[in-house]
Design a protein around this motif. Sequence first.
Motif, PDB file in Angstrom:
ATOM      1  N   ILE A   1       0.850  -1.186   0.000  1.00  0.00           N
ATOM      2  CA  ILE A   1       0.000   0.000   0.000  1.00  0.00           C
ATOM      3  C   ILE A   1       0.891   1.244   0.000  1.00  0.00           C
ATOM      4  CG2 ILE A   1      -0.189   0.008   2.530  1.00  0.00           C
ATOM      5  CD1 ILE A   1      -3.131   0.956   2.071  1.00  0.00           C
ATOM      6  N   ASP A   2       0.500   2.262  -0.745  1.00  0.00           N
ATOM      7  CA  ASP A   2       1.334   3.468  -0.796  1.00  0.00           C
ATOM      8  C   ASP A   2       0.888   4.477   0.265  1.00  0.00           C
ATOM      9  OD1 ASP A   2      -0.870   4.842  -1.742  1.00  0.00           O
ATOM     10  OD2 ASP A   2      -0.097   5.147  -3.769  1.00  0.00           O
ATOM     11  N   ASP A   3       1.566   5.595   0.332  1.00  0.00           N
ATOM     12  CA  ASP A   3       1.258   6.603   1.359  1.00  0.00           C
ATOM     13  C   ASP A   3      -0.160   7.146   1.241  1.00  0.00           C
ATOM     14  OD1 ASP A   3       3.474   6.537   2.867  1.00  0.00           O
ATOM     15  OD2 ASP A   3       4.517   8.172   1.802  1.00  0.00           O
ATOM     16  N   GLY A   4      -0.681   7.134   0.010  1.00  0.00           N
ATOM     17  CA  GLY A   4      -2.029   7.646  -0.187  1.00  0.00           C
ATOM     18  C   GLY A   4      -3.111   6.609   0.109  1.00  0.00           C
ATOM     19  N   GLY A   5      -2.698   5.422   0.580  1.00  0.00           N
ATOM     20  CA  GLY A   5      -3.669   4.385   0.902  1.00  0.00           C
ATOM     21  C   GLY A   5      -4.124   3.584  -0.305  1.00  0.00           C
ATOM     22  N   ASN A   6      -3.404   3.682  -1.410  1.00  0.00           N
ATOM     23  CA  ASN A   6      -3.760   2.918  -2.612  1.00  0.00           C
ATOM     24  C   ASN A   6      -3.021   1.585  -2.642  1.00  0.00           C
ATOM     25  OD1 ASN A   6      -5.191   5.249  -3.924  1.00  0.00           O
ATOM     26  ND2 ASN A   6      -3.119   6.105  -3.748  1.00  0.00           N
ATOM     27  N   ILE A   7      -3.703   0.556  -3.133  1.00  0.00           N
ATOM     28  CA  ILE A   7      -3.054  -0.757  -3.265  1.00  0.00           C
ATOM     29  C   ILE A   7      -2.059  -0.704  -4.427  1.00  0.00           C
ATOM     30  CG2 ILE A   7      -3.461  -3.170  -3.917  1.00  0.00           C
ATOM     31  CD1 ILE A   7      -6.065  -3.022  -2.321  1.00  0.00           C
ATOM     32  N   THR A   8      -0.894  -1.305  -4.197  1.00  0.00           N
ATOM     33  CA  THR A   8       0.139  -1.336  -5.242  1.00  0.00           C
ATOM     34  C   THR A   8       0.561  -2.783  -5.480  1.00  0.00           C
ATOM     35  OG1 THR A   8       1.811  -1.103  -3.525  1.00  0.00           O
ATOM     36  CG2 THR A   8       1.087   0.930  -4.616  1.00  0.00           C
ATOM     37  N   THR A   9       1.158  -3.067  -6.639  1.00  0.00           N
ATOM     38  CA  THR A   9       1.787  -4.381  -6.830  1.00  0.00           C
ATOM     39  C   THR A   9       3.249  -4.189  -7.214  1.00  0.00           C
ATOM     40  OG1 THR A   9       1.240  -4.657  -9.169  1.00  0.00           O
ATOM     41  CG2 THR A   9      -0.398  -5.432  -7.565  1.00  0.00           C
ATOM     42  N   LEU A  10       4.019  -5.278  -7.042  1.00  0.00           N
ATOM     43  CA  LEU A  10       5.479  -5.173  -7.076  1.00  0.00           C
ATOM     44  C   LEU A  10       6.108  -5.600  -8.395  1.00  0.00           C
ATOM     45  CD1 LEU A  10       6.213  -6.790  -3.590  1.00  0.00           C
ATOM     46  CD2 LEU A  10       5.724  -4.396  -4.100  1.00  0.00           C
ATOM     47  N   GLY A  11       5.318  -5.788  -9.429  1.00  0.00           N
ATOM     48  CA  GLY A  11       5.894  -6.277 -10.685  1.00  0.00           C
ATOM     49  C   GLY A  11       5.758  -7.778 -10.780  1.00  0.00           C
ATOM     50  N   ARG A  12       5.715  -8.311 -12.007  1.00  0.00           N
ATOM     51  CA  ARG A  12       5.504  -9.744 -12.194  1.00  0.00           C
ATOM     52  C   ARG A  12       6.577 -10.537 -11.457  1.00  0.00           C
ATOM     53  NH1 ARG A  12       1.569 -11.153 -15.702  1.00  0.00           N
ATOM     54  NH2 ARG A  12       1.502 -12.879 -14.245  1.00  0.00           N
ATOM     55  N   GLY A  13       6.138 -11.593 -10.841  1.00  0.00           N
ATOM     56  CA  GLY A  13       7.059 -12.415 -10.051  1.00  0.00           C
ATOM     57  C   GLY A  13       7.355 -11.810  -8.681  1.00  0.00           C
ATOM     58  N   GLY A  14       6.617 -10.769  -8.322  1.00  0.00           N
ATOM     59  CA  GLY A  14       6.935  -9.985  -7.124  1.00  0.00           C
ATOM     60  C   GLY A  14       6.699 -10.683  -5.796  1.00  0.00           C
ATOM     61  N   SER A  15       6.005 -11.808  -5.800  1.00  0.00           N
ATOM     62  CA  SER A  15       5.780 -12.508  -4.528  1.00  0.00           C
ATOM     63  C   SER A  15       7.086 -12.993  -3.913  1.00  0.00           C
ATOM     64  CB  SER A  15       4.846 -13.703  -4.724  1.00  0.00           C
ATOM     65  OG  SER A  15       3.578 -13.249  -5.138  1.00  0.00           O
ATOM     66  N   ASP A  16       8.068 -13.296  -4.758  1.00  0.00           N
ATOM     67  CA  ASP A  16       9.389 -13.679  -4.227  1.00  0.00           C
ATOM     68  C   ASP A  16       9.922 -12.547  -3.356  1.00  0.00           C
ATOM     69  OD1 ASP A  16       9.307 -15.979  -5.755  1.00  0.00           O
ATOM     70  OD2 ASP A  16      10.517 -15.144  -7.394  1.00  0.00           O
ATOM     71  N   THR A  17       9.802 -11.336  -3.887  1.00  0.00           N
ATOM     72  CA  THR A  17      10.315 -10.174  -3.160  1.00  0.00           C
ATOM     73  C   THR A  17       9.511  -9.927  -1.888  1.00  0.00           C
ATOM     74  OG1 THR A  17      11.107  -9.246  -5.229  1.00  0.00           O
ATOM     75  CG2 THR A  17      10.888  -7.716  -3.387  1.00  0.00           C
ATOM     76  N   SER A  18       8.191 -10.109  -1.964  1.00  0.00           N
ATOM     77  CA  SER A  18       7.373  -9.971  -0.753  1.00  0.00           C
ATOM     78  C   SER A  18       7.889 -10.907   0.333  1.00  0.00           C
ATOM     79  CB  SER A  18       5.911 -10.350  -1.026  1.00  0.00           C
ATOM     80  OG  SER A  18       5.380  -9.607  -2.077  1.00  0.00           O
ATOM     81  N   ALA A  19       8.121 -12.160  -0.060  1.00  0.00           N
ATOM     82  CA  ALA A  19       8.527 -13.168   0.932  1.00  0.00           C
ATOM     83  C   ALA A  19       9.867 -12.803   1.558  1.00  0.00           C
ATOM     84  CB  ALA A  19       8.604 -14.545   0.270  1.00  0.00           C
ATOM     85  N   VAL A  20      10.816 -12.389   0.733  1.00  0.00           N
ATOM     86  CA  VAL A  20      12.137 -12.061   1.269  1.00  0.00           C
ATOM     87  C   VAL A  20      12.049 -10.815   2.155  1.00  0.00           C
ATOM     88  CG1 VAL A  20      14.512 -11.411   0.687  1.00  0.00           C
ATOM     89  CG2 VAL A  20      13.334 -13.139  -0.676  1.00  0.00           C
ATOM     90  N   ALA A  21      11.235  -9.847   1.741  1.00  0.00           N
ATOM     91  CA  ALA A  21      11.094  -8.622   2.527  1.00  0.00           C
ATOM     92  C   ALA A  21      10.442  -8.919   3.878  1.00  0.00           C
ATOM     93  CB  ALA A  21      10.279  -7.589   1.751  1.00  0.00           C
ATOM     94  N   VAL A  22       9.441  -9.779   3.867  1.00  0.00           N
ATOM     95  CA  VAL A  22       8.790 -10.176   5.119  1.00  0.00           C
ATOM     96  C   VAL A  22       9.805 -10.905   6.012  1.00  0.00           C
ATOM     97  CG1 VAL A  22       7.114 -11.825   6.073  1.00  0.00           C
ATOM     98  CG2 VAL A  22       6.405 -10.227   4.278  1.00  0.00           C
ATOM     99  N   ALA A  23      10.589 -11.790   5.400  1.00  0.00           N
ATOM    100  CA  ALA A  23      11.608 -12.523   6.165  1.00  0.00           C
ATOM    101  C   ALA A  23      12.628 -11.559   6.767  1.00  0.00           C
ATOM    102  CB  ALA A  23      12.305 -13.554   5.269  1.00  0.00           C
TER     103      ALA A  23
END
Length: 426
Positions: free
Chosen positions: A143-165
Amino acid sequence: MALIVHKYGGTSMGSTERIRNVARRVAKWHKAGHQMVVVPSAMSGETNRLLALAKEVAPEKPGKAYGRELDMLASTGEQASSALLAIALQAEGLDAVSYAGWQVPIKTNDAYTKARIESIDDARVRADLDAGKVVIITGFQGIDDGGNITTLGRGGSDTSAVAVAAALKANECLIYTDVDGVYTTDPRVVPEARRLERVSFEEMLEMASMGSKVLQIRSVEFAGKYKVPLRVLSSFTPWDIDLNEEATSGTLITFEEDADMERAVVSGIAFNRDEAKVSVLGVPDKPGIAYQILGAVAEANIEVDVIIQNLSKDGKTDFSFTVHRNDFQKTVDLLKGKVVPALGAADVVGDSRICKVSIVGIGMRSHVGVASRMFKCLSDEGINIQMISTSEIKTSVVIDEKYMELAVRALHREFDLDQTADTIAR
Ligand code: ASP
Ligand code: MG
């Protein structure tokens, strides 16, 4: 007890039956005493389906408005798979809760469809983990500063997982996918390619950036920056295989350069067919030439990779570089239009039937003569090298595309990467 993050790709989440298997696998880890966070992708095909719907309604328009809605749309794929996984885990008798990116929250910038993670608040997740819950966090979104949902680019779940870790300082982030690890090269080109038990994140970056599509590059950058131990492993092993066996399978991407890793001088052979070569001929050899040529290219937002300038003869030289094939025509047109007349150069020629082949290995740092061994190997095969570039852990050559497979196979053999009875046994 460890804190472990699992990430499951679209194929692993591809049907309700597969989601149930993911739940059983996660339950196994939880029962072994680990705190578990799971980051799923959307069910396979779902992101494509959603994005195609948008294009069907109306073609993409420049500006942020359309991108914002694409993210609103595409993020639902992960929301669905995450909820399904939570339900499956509850059916396994576990206390499980799923969160969308904004509920954590995972804060990103507002570059819709390719947003970057800025921060993750771990408080809510930590409280759940301490209460014994399994926490599921949608991949691919924030989510961005304005409260809008964002996505991280194709294949971005890998990055989500590493960032969460990284945010949770997890002990390890396991990326479950449809391949069983990172290979010395693409097994479709070299059947003797072998799975690497360990690879450094620097090597992985070089390999990922050259088309080994196992992980989104950004996730590897993240893992390197925050020192997150990352493992790529198959989600197609039976869910009930021995946990210790599972935990040591696949490929560990590590930031530690241990003694074991230094053994191999070259860890892998990467290749890339996506580049094209551009040459500016008959350029006057005087200060400022490289800047005039490459400055104009950079201004057009075109990325340049390998660069070579020939020795000058009669005050003139040839200047060549590679760009992505998609930018090839644009580059040639740009140079012909402005730069060649301004420089008084003779002509611009190009070749898009080239490829780049690289040997990659942190062992190259401490060994001399690795590059020349590569050149000899290619020469023995009668392959002409058009361009060369090197870094501390990589040597790349540009060659005619038609020799790509031959070059990759020969180098794979030359640097003892082929699978042997010995390596299979190991
Ligand atoms: N579902 C998203 C995609 O297909 C993100 C991901 O799977 O990593 O690109
Ligand atoms: Mg993926």
